[in-house]
Scaffold this motif. Sequence first.
Motif, mmCIF file in Angstrom:
data_model
loop_
_atom_site.group_PDB
_atom_site.id
_atom_site.type_symbol
_atom_site.label_atom_id
_atom_site.label_comp_id
_atom_site.label_asym_id
_atom_site.label_seq_id
_atom_site.Cartn_x
_atom_site.Cartn_y
_atom_site.Cartn_z
ATOM 1 N N VAL A 70 0.833 -1.207 0.000
ATOM 2 C CA VAL A 70 0.000 0.000 0.000
ATOM 3 C C VAL A 70 0.864 1.252 0.000
ATOM 4 O O VAL A 70 1.869 1.337 0.721
ATOM 5 C CB VAL A 70 -0.921 0.044 1.246
ATOM 6 C CG1 VAL A 70 -1.881 1.241 1.156
ATOM 7 C CG2 VAL A 70 -1.703 -1.236 1.399
ATOM 8 N N ARG A 71 0.450 2.218 -0.805
ATOM 9 C CA ARG A 71 1.015 3.568 -0.733
ATOM 10 C C ARG A 71 -0.127 4.518 -0.411
ATOM 11 O O ARG A 71 -1.026 4.718 -1.221
ATOM 12 C CB ARG A 71 1.688 3.977 -2.042
ATOM 13 C CG ARG A 71 2.479 5.280 -1.927
ATOM 14 C CD ARG A 71 3.095 5.673 -3.259
ATOM 15 N NE ARG A 71 4.165 6.627 -3.120
ATOM 16 C CZ ARG A 71 4.006 7.961 -2.981
ATOM 17 N NH1 ARG A 71 2.784 8.467 -2.948
ATOM 18 N NH2 ARG A 71 5.056 8.754 -2.866
ATOM 19 N N ARG A 72 -0.125 5.058 0.803
ATOM 20 C CA ARG A 72 -1.189 5.943 1.244
ATOM 21 C C ARG A 72 -1.024 7.331 0.651
ATOM 22 O O ARG A 72 0.098 7.866 0.574
ATOM 23 C CB ARG A 72 -1.210 6.044 2.772
ATOM 24 C CG ARG A 72 -1.416 4.715 3.476
ATOM 25 C CD ARG A 72 -2.801 4.145 3.228
ATOM 26 N NE ARG A 72 -3.002 2.867 3.931
ATOM 27 C CZ ARG A 72 -4.089 2.123 3.830
ATOM 28 N NH1 ARG A 72 -5.081 2.511 3.047
ATOM 29 N NH2 ARG A 72 -4.196 0.988 4.501
ATOM 30 N N GLY A 73 -2.130 7.915 0.236
ATOM 31 C CA GLY A 73 -2.082 9.247 -0.343
ATOM 32 C C GLY A 73 -1.939 10.327 0.703
ATOM 33 O O GLY A 73 -2.044 10.081 1.906
ATOM 34 N N ALA A 74 -1.737 11.540 0.218
ATOM 35 C CA ALA A 74 -1.554 12.675 1.111
ATOM 36 C C ALA A 74 -2.809 12.946 1.938
ATOM 37 O O ALA A 74 -2.733 13.496 3.030
ATOM 38 C CB ALA A 74 -1.191 13.914 0.293
ATOM 39 N N ALA A 75 -3.963 12.552 1.407
ATOM 40 C CA ALA A 75 -5.224 12.705 2.140
ATOM 41 C C ALA A 75 -5.874 11.335 2.270
ATOM 42 O O ALA A 75 -7.020 11.123 1.885
ATOM 43 C CB ALA A 75 -6.149 13.680 1.428
ATOM 44 N N ALA A 76 -5.109 10.395 2.809
ATOM 45 C CA ALA A 76 -5.551 8.995 2.839
ATOM 46 C C ALA A 76 -6.867 8.800 3.567
ATOM 47 O O ALA A 76 -7.663 7.931 3.219
ATOM 48 C CB ALA A 76 -4.470 8.130 3.488
ATOM 49 N N GLU A 77 -7.125 9.628 4.588
ATOM 50 C CA GLU A 77 -8.364 9.454 5.341
ATOM 51 C C GLU A 77 -9.579 9.763 4.480
ATOM 52 O O GLU A 77 -10.631 9.157 4.632
ATOM 53 C CB GLU A 77 -8.347 10.358 6.575
ATOM 54 C CG GLU A 77 -7.301 9.966 7.609
ATOM 55 C CD GLU A 77 -7.511 8.563 8.140
ATOM 56 O OE1 GLU A 77 -8.675 8.183 8.348
ATOM 57 O OE2 GLU A 77 -6.521 7.837 8.324
#
Length: 381
Positions: A53-60
């Motif tokens: 997984v690569r979480r984005g800058a606004a993952a939430e």
Amino acid sequence: MSITLALAEELIARASVTPNDAGCQALIATRLKQVGFVCETITAGETTNLWAVRRGAAAEAGKLLVFAGHTDVVPPGPLHEWLSPPFTPTQRDGTLYGRGAVDMKTSLAAFVVAAEEFVAAHPTHTGSLAFLLTSDEEGPATDGTVKVVEHLQTRGERLDYCIVGEPTSGKQLGDTLKNGRRGSLSGTLTVFGRQGHIAYPQCNPVHLLAPVLAQLVATEWDRGNEYFPPTSWQISNIHAGVGATNVTPGEVIVDFNFRFSTASTADTLKQRVHAMLDAHGLKEGQEYTLDWQLSGEPFLTPSGALSNALMQAIQHETGVQAKLSTTGGTSDGRFIARICDQVIEFGPSNESIHQINESIPLNHIEPLKNIYFRVLTQLII
């Protein structure tokens, strides 16, 4: 040589006959880690699974898109029938040959390179990107994707979009997307009689079965729906008798299968079969036994954001207007659909899958990667 082609050849060169991964996932994980993915290996039995997984800058708040597939391949079959060794990727007449070329190592290579290019172009993307890979898709599918899905369920993980890289295209790259698959329910029906001399018949189980069999064949199980054809009941094997022409059999065994749509359920199909047997005076446990095996529930993704994004990307790259389809056998999409509302299968041509001299046209490889890249830019940027 393109980066995608080079990676596809490197994967094909690894003889990952199911359930052996042969280091394919480690190779992929190494590349993904270099662009910010957190990689987790989940093993079960002889199966190797990868969740990265690569979480984005606004993952939430951002959406999570998953590339899913398998690193295992079917056995190559008779080696002398291959024009080149199955695990030596070979380019010939504008085509790449090798076991796994279309099912599905080129899709995996295209996934990885699309992800690398997307991260480079959009390092602060708001959505998240993940990979779900297994080495158990071509085998019994008991220790692969289903185990990863169960693992993710325990952590409360939900996926927004999933692209499964199965080979779905026909004559043209991008002409077909699979937005669902039929379920598969198998049964083994044994009807008991009494073996004896054919001149003095006692109780012939084939005769007991015949009227039920006729009804099973003639029954309309459902009419399908907008996405699925009607449910199909088919016999695969019938066995009775001892091989002599003057002996009535003691039992008859019938193997059958339902390929069923979302218009039916496994439970209702079972109930209807048992009701037919009861109506013909056959009592379970006395005149017959019936063993069931459910290998896959149907799943369906109606037209939506993911299918629309894929269709637009395909149209841009190839000029082809893709069509939705639910044909074919089962796939790991049936497991992923438990935690993901939008699951679409898309990959190269399926014309040579599992065959001797499996191959993919070289000019399909970069467009395939570009299509995956365009979907990422539409859905998780």
